[in-house]
Design a protein around this motif. Sequence first.
Motif, PDB file in Angstrom:
ATOM      1  N   THR A   1     -16.280  -7.659  11.546  1.00 30.55           N
ATOM      2  CA  THR A   1     -14.987  -7.234  11.013  1.00 30.55           C
ATOM      3  C   THR A   1     -14.038  -8.419  10.998  1.00 30.55           C
ATOM      4  O   THR A   1     -14.181  -9.369  11.766  1.00 30.55           O
ATOM      5  CB  THR A   1     -14.339  -6.113  11.856  1.00 30.55           C
ATOM      6  OG1 THR A   1     -14.097  -6.599  13.182  1.00 30.55           O
ATOM      7  CG2 THR A   1     -15.198  -4.866  11.899  1.00 30.55           C
TER       8      THR A   1
ATOM      9  N   SER B   1      -9.717  -8.806  11.006  1.00 30.95           N
ATOM     10  CA  SER B   1      -8.488  -8.047  11.192  1.00 30.95           C
ATOM     11  C   SER B   1      -7.287  -8.957  11.021  1.00 30.95           C
ATOM     12  O   SER B   1      -7.336 -10.153  11.330  1.00 30.95           O
ATOM     13  CB  SER B   1      -8.444  -7.421  12.596  1.00 30.95           C
ATOM     14  OG  SER B   1      -9.535  -6.550  12.800  1.00 30.95           O
TER      15      SER B   1
ATOM     16  N   ARG C   1      -0.427  -6.369  11.565  1.00 33.62           N
ATOM     17  CA  ARG C   1       0.076  -5.364  10.636  1.00 33.62           C
ATOM     18  C   ARG C   1       1.138  -5.894   9.691  1.00 33.62           C
ATOM     19  O   ARG C   1       1.303  -5.404   8.584  1.00 33.62           O
ATOM     20  CB  ARG C   1       0.630  -4.168  11.408  1.00 33.62           C
ATOM     21  CG  ARG C   1      -0.455  -3.224  11.905  1.00 33.62           C
ATOM     22  CD  ARG C   1       0.131  -1.878  12.225  1.00 33.62           C
ATOM     23  NE  ARG C   1       0.780  -1.279  11.073  1.00 33.62           N
ATOM     24  CZ  ARG C   1       1.614  -0.256  11.135  1.00 33.62           C
ATOM     25  NH1 ARG C   1       1.896   0.286  12.301  1.00 33.62           N
ATOM     26  NH2 ARG C   1       2.179   0.233  10.051  1.00 33.62           N
TER      27      ARG C   1
ATOM     28  N   PHE D   1      -3.396  -6.166  15.627  1.00 33.05           N
ATOM     29  CA  PHE D   1      -4.383  -6.441  14.575  1.00 33.05           C
ATOM     30  C   PHE D   1      -4.959  -5.137  14.033  1.00 33.05           C
ATOM     31  O   PHE D   1      -5.212  -4.196  14.779  1.00 33.05           O
ATOM     32  CB  PHE D   1      -5.503  -7.329  15.122  1.00 33.05           C
ATOM     33  CG  PHE D   1      -5.097  -8.765  15.246  1.00 33.05           C
ATOM     34  CD1 PHE D   1      -5.339  -9.655  14.218  1.00 33.05           C
ATOM     35  CD2 PHE D   1      -4.450  -9.229  16.380  1.00 33.05           C
ATOM     36  CE1 PHE D   1      -4.956 -10.991  14.319  1.00 33.05           C
ATOM     37  CE2 PHE D   1      -4.060 -10.556  16.493  1.00 33.05           C
ATOM     38  CZ  PHE D   1      -4.315 -11.439  15.463  1.00 33.05           C
ATOM     39  N   ARG D   2      -5.185  -5.134  12.726  1.00 35.54           N
ATOM     40  CA  ARG D   2      -5.803  -3.999  12.054  1.00 35.54           C
ATOM     41  C   ARG D   2      -6.925  -4.505  11.161  1.00 35.54           C
ATOM     42  O   ARG D   2      -6.790  -5.518  10.473  1.00 35.54           O
ATOM     43  CB  ARG D   2      -4.765  -3.247  11.199  1.00 35.54           C
ATOM     44  CG  ARG D   2      -3.703  -2.533  12.002  1.00 35.54           C
ATOM     45  CD  ARG D   2      -4.311  -1.371  12.789  1.00 35.54           C
ATOM     46  NE  ARG D   2      -3.303  -0.558  13.427  1.00 35.54           N
ATOM     47  CZ  ARG D   2      -2.991  -0.608  14.725  1.00 35.54           C
ATOM     48  NH1 ARG D   2      -3.604  -1.468  15.514  1.00 35.54           N
ATOM     49  NH2 ARG D   2      -2.068   0.190  15.232  1.00 35.54           N
ATOM     50  N   GLN D   3      -8.013  -3.764  11.175  1.00 38.03           N
ATOM     51  CA  GLN D   3      -9.218  -4.179  10.454  1.00 38.03           C
ATOM     52  C   GLN D   3      -8.995  -4.123   8.943  1.00 38.03           C
ATOM     53  O   GLN D   3      -8.550  -3.112   8.408  1.00 38.03           O
ATOM     54  CB  GLN D   3     -10.345  -3.246  10.859  1.00 38.03           C
ATOM     55  CG  GLN D   3     -11.693  -3.567  10.264  1.00 38.03           C
ATOM     56  CD  GLN D   3     -12.724  -2.577  10.758  1.00 38.03           C
ATOM     57  OE1 GLN D   3     -12.837  -2.329  11.957  1.00 38.03           O
ATOM     58  NE2 GLN D   3     -13.473  -1.995   9.839  1.00 38.03           N
TER      59      GLN D   3
ATOM     60  N   LEU E   1     -10.660   1.969   2.129  1.00 40.63           N
ATOM     61  CA  LEU E   1     -10.667   2.812   3.326  1.00 40.63           C
ATOM     62  C   LEU E   1     -11.861   2.470   4.200  1.00 40.63           C
ATOM     63  O   LEU E   1     -11.728   2.301   5.418  1.00 40.63           O
ATOM     64  CB  LEU E   1     -10.712   4.287   2.922  1.00 40.63           C
ATOM     65  CG  LEU E   1     -10.965   5.286   4.067  1.00 40.63           C
ATOM     66  CD1 LEU E   1      -9.811   5.286   5.051  1.00 40.63           C
ATOM     67  CD2 LEU E   1     -11.202   6.691   3.505  1.00 40.63           C
TER      68      LEU E   1
ATOM     69  N   SER F   1     -11.573  -0.360   6.486  1.00 43.49           N
ATOM     70  CA  SER F   1     -10.632  -0.245   7.606  1.00 43.49           C
ATOM     71  C   SER F   1     -11.190   0.586   8.758  1.00 43.49           C
ATOM     72  O   SER F   1     -10.541   0.703   9.792  1.00 43.49           O
ATOM     73  CB  SER F   1      -9.326   0.388   7.115  1.00 43.49           C
ATOM     74  OG  SER F   1      -9.507   1.768   6.840  1.00 43.49           O
ATOM     75  N   LEU F   2     -12.377   1.153   8.595  1.00 42.66           N
ATOM     76  CA  LEU F   2     -12.892   2.111   9.573  1.00 42.66           C
ATOM     77  C   LEU F   2     -14.017   1.514  10.417  1.00 42.66           C
ATOM     78  O   LEU F   2     -14.710   0.592   9.990  1.00 42.66           O
ATOM     79  CB  LEU F   2     -13.415   3.351   8.845  1.00 42.66           C
ATOM     80  CG  LEU F   2     -12.368   4.153   8.070  1.00 42.66           C
ATOM     81  CD1 LEU F   2     -13.053   5.262   7.277  1.00 42.66           C
ATOM     82  CD2 LEU F   2     -11.335   4.733   9.020  1.00 42.66           C
ATOM     83  N   PRO F   3     -14.238   2.099  11.592  1.00 40.66           N
ATOM     84  CA  PRO F   3     -15.388   1.696  12.406  1.00 40.66           C
ATOM     85  C   PRO F   3     -16.642   2.437  11.942  1.00 40.66           C
ATOM     86  O   PRO F   3     -16.557   3.478  11.282  1.00 40.66           O
ATOM     87  CB  PRO F   3     -14.972   2.131  13.810  1.00 40.66           C
ATOM     88  CG  PRO F   3     -14.109   3.327  13.584  1.00 40.66           C
ATOM     89  CD  PRO F   3     -13.385   3.077  12.281  1.00 40.66           C
TER      90      PRO F   3
ATOM     91  N   ASP G   1     -18.706   4.400  13.407  1.00 40.93           N
ATOM     92  CA  ASP G   1     -18.933   5.789  13.825  1.00 40.93           C
ATOM     93  C   ASP G   1     -18.077   6.774  13.049  1.00 40.93           C
ATOM     94  O   ASP G   1     -18.124   7.969  13.310  1.00 40.93           O
ATOM     95  CB  ASP G   1     -18.750   5.949  15.333  1.00 40.93           C
ATOM     96  CG  ASP G   1     -17.363   5.623  15.810  1.00 40.93           C
ATOM     97  OD1 ASP G   1     -16.655   4.887  15.103  1.00 40.93           O
ATOM     98  OD2 ASP G   1     -16.973   6.104  16.887  1.00 40.93           O
ATOM     99  N   ASP G   2     -17.319   6.292  12.096  1.00 44.37           N
ATOM    100  CA  ASP G   2     -16.618   7.180  11.166  1.00 44.37           C
ATOM    101  C   ASP G   2     -17.374   7.348   9.848  1.00 44.37           C
ATOM    102  O   ASP G   2     -16.867   7.963   8.911  1.00 44.37           O
ATOM    103  CB  ASP G   2     -15.222   6.625  10.845  1.00 44.37           C
ATOM    104  CG  ASP G   2     -14.160   7.208  11.759  1.00 44.37           C
ATOM    105  OD1 ASP G   2     -14.493   8.115  12.553  1.00 44.37           O
ATOM    106  OD2 ASP G   2     -13.008   6.762  11.690  1.00 44.37           O
TER     107      ASP G   2
ATOM    108  N   ARG H   1     -11.203   2.366  18.579  1.00 47.99           N
ATOM    109  CA  ARG H   1     -11.537   3.220  17.457  1.00 47.99           C
ATOM    110  C   ARG H   1     -10.312   4.007  16.991  1.00 47.99           C
ATOM    111  O   ARG H   1     -10.016   4.091  15.799  1.00 47.99           O
ATOM    112  CB  ARG H   1     -12.655   4.165  17.881  1.00 47.99           C
ATOM    113  CG  ARG H   1     -13.131   5.099  16.811  1.00 47.99           C
ATOM    114  CD  ARG H   1     -14.398   5.781  17.287  1.00 47.99           C
ATOM    115  NE  ARG H   1     -14.851   6.754  16.314  1.00 47.99           N
ATOM    116  CZ  ARG H   1     -14.437   8.012  16.285  1.00 47.99           C
ATOM    117  NH1 ARG H   1     -13.551   8.416  17.169  1.00 47.99           N
ATOM    118  NH2 ARG H   1     -14.894   8.842  15.380  1.00 47.99           N
TER     119      ARG H   1
ATOM    120  N   ILE I   1      -7.879   1.757  15.218  1.00 48.16           N
ATOM    121  CA  ILE I   1      -8.256   1.451  13.841  1.00 48.16           C
ATOM    122  C   ILE I   1      -8.052   2.667  12.953  1.00 48.16           C
ATOM    123  O   ILE I   1      -7.560   2.578  11.852  1.00 48.16           O
ATOM    124  CB  ILE I   1      -9.715   0.968  13.794  1.00 48.16           C
ATOM    125  CG1 ILE I   1      -9.805  -0.374  14.507  1.00 48.16           C
ATOM    126  CG2 ILE I   1     -10.212   0.842  12.370  1.00 48.16           C
ATOM    127  CD1 ILE I   1     -11.203  -0.871  14.714  1.00 48.16           C
TER     128      ILE I   1
ATOM    129  N   ALA J   1      -4.522   3.098  12.038  1.00 46.05           N
ATOM    130  CA  ALA J   1      -4.093   2.163  11.004  1.00 46.05           C
ATOM    131  C   ALA J   1      -4.535   2.616   9.633  1.00 46.05           C
ATOM    132  O   ALA J   1      -3.838   2.450   8.646  1.00 46.05           O
ATOM    133  CB  ALA J   1      -4.675   0.783  11.295  1.00 46.05           C
TER     134      ALA J   1
END
Lengths: 456, 124
Positions: free
Chosen positions: A237, A239, A242, A259-261, A282, A285-287, A289-290, B19, B22, B25
């Motif tokens: 990733t 990041s 913001r 920090f934001r991915q 989108l 921006s997610l990990p 596991d989403d 998690r 993120i 965000a």
Amino acid sequence: MSSHREAPEISKDPVADSTDVYAFVSPDKPGTVTLIANYIPLQGPASGPNFYEFGDDVLYEIHVDNNGDGQADLSYQFRFTTTVRDPDTFLYNTGPIESLSSANWNRVQTYSVGVVKGGSFIGLGRGLACPPCNIGPLSTPDYPSLAAAAVHSLGGGISVFAGQRAEGFYVDLGAIFDLGNLRPFENLHAQFGLNVFSGPAAGVNATNHLNVHSIALQVPASALTVSGHPTIGVWTTASRQRVTLWDADQGQNVSSGPFRQVSRLGNPLFNEVIVPLGKKDLWNSLPPDDDKQFAGYVTAPGLASLLPGLYPGVFPNLAALVSSGKPRADLEAILLTGIPSGLIPGFTNLTGTVLADMLRLNTSIPATPAAKQNIYGLLGGDPGGFPNGRRVTDDVVAIELRAIAGVTYPLVDKSFTPDAAAGKLTDGLTPASVSAPYLGSFPYLGVPYSGFDNPS
Amino acid sequence: MPRHDTPSSASPAGGVSRRSVIRGAATAGAAGLAVTALGGALSPAAAAAANRPASTGASASAGAGAAARPGAGAAAPAGPGAPTGPIVVHVRNAASGDIEMFSGISQTRIHDTDLAARIARAIG
């Protein structure tokens, strides 16, 4: 492309744009795993006066999940610092750069690396030198030696490198994104009635003679895995903080906030080919596991629906499979859970039931000797290659094209017969399409193309 | 009285996972009026309001866990009432007083209609 400029927003932010991730058991150093994350796509080597560099304002990370929950158990973090030694010259260098400490090198980049483990940050190294970009015979007369000096030992058996490399991912971008054309089969393309192509043609490697910036780690496998779980999930990733403001008084950007991915990459081509355009930003921006919310795009990939129309009469069995509405459990296994045991004799890289896009590497499978490697990886009977991790030479474009076209569906439905063409799909390229030779040792990607010689 | 939310920049050690950070965000939308305070550029009244003890207390709790979250090693706020660098104030919705403030690698979100109104007047 694997993930070069794959989403609308990140395509405008190349410094933070992850392009490829590699993870493999090091062929020359058994017991270690090499992790590579590439950034800053499609670098023209002749990029002076401001040559490419990592972003000082970007947090780069390589994550490892070692218990199958799709969450990072180890996050290697990289932060870069650029120093201008003489702000009164316009030059990147004022003479030959013959060492990493050369006084002739005016714009120098160093970095720190650490790992977040169990909620704690552990520093591994600071002030580590990146090599300069490969400029030419006067500025960087012995580039291989400069780059070799930028391989640092961090202790604990860990090696690290961060800097410019030759792009090792080969792909015929020009054809593929011209409405799914594969030059070796372009005479079979529907061509929308335009009748442009009358015969097959050789592929063109769009990334040849271009560079990229690599962050590479070589880590003992024992430091990445936990007992009883030899398979790891890997992704990278980038990041940003913001807030970014242009401070006109100082003539520079100012960043603030957490920090934001903004960029993510695990399996090659996942966001590029699987995720629809409206959700790519989108997804970035997610990990992992989403990723359950994206599973429908894996089990019913748009490309599988397109291929029979783009190549009329070539994929009748795929067309029938698509029409049946049966979910592509084979692709779900390859991309989101790992392949369970029992599907391929003697092989598994299953991480569990959590649907997460990660590059899964079973570290207990030894590296395949170079002479026996197959660029089609597992599809070619080589368990040391993609989708068991990914080596720098693996033909992930062909592997994923073939998988999506149905070659891997018999893993979950033995009554299905793939179309004859499915197993032959390729954009016509091989590792030989990359002019800069891959290296046999860390960091494995080739010496970057010099600006003096490229373009020639 | 202003209502102060739990800062979303807390580290895993601070009880908010990476998690969820993120995810937060990803779902946060940009709205409203943005006001920046770079090196004291914010009007004195707004700057004073932004440094109210309750507000900076929230920032301090965010900074306490900085070492374990992404960006660890970067400069963190020195402590309550003493942000070391520029402060950025983002008025997401002036009418509701929804305000985000950023300093270093921390952020805090408050609801303060009076402050939002004063910022709006200052920039207007």
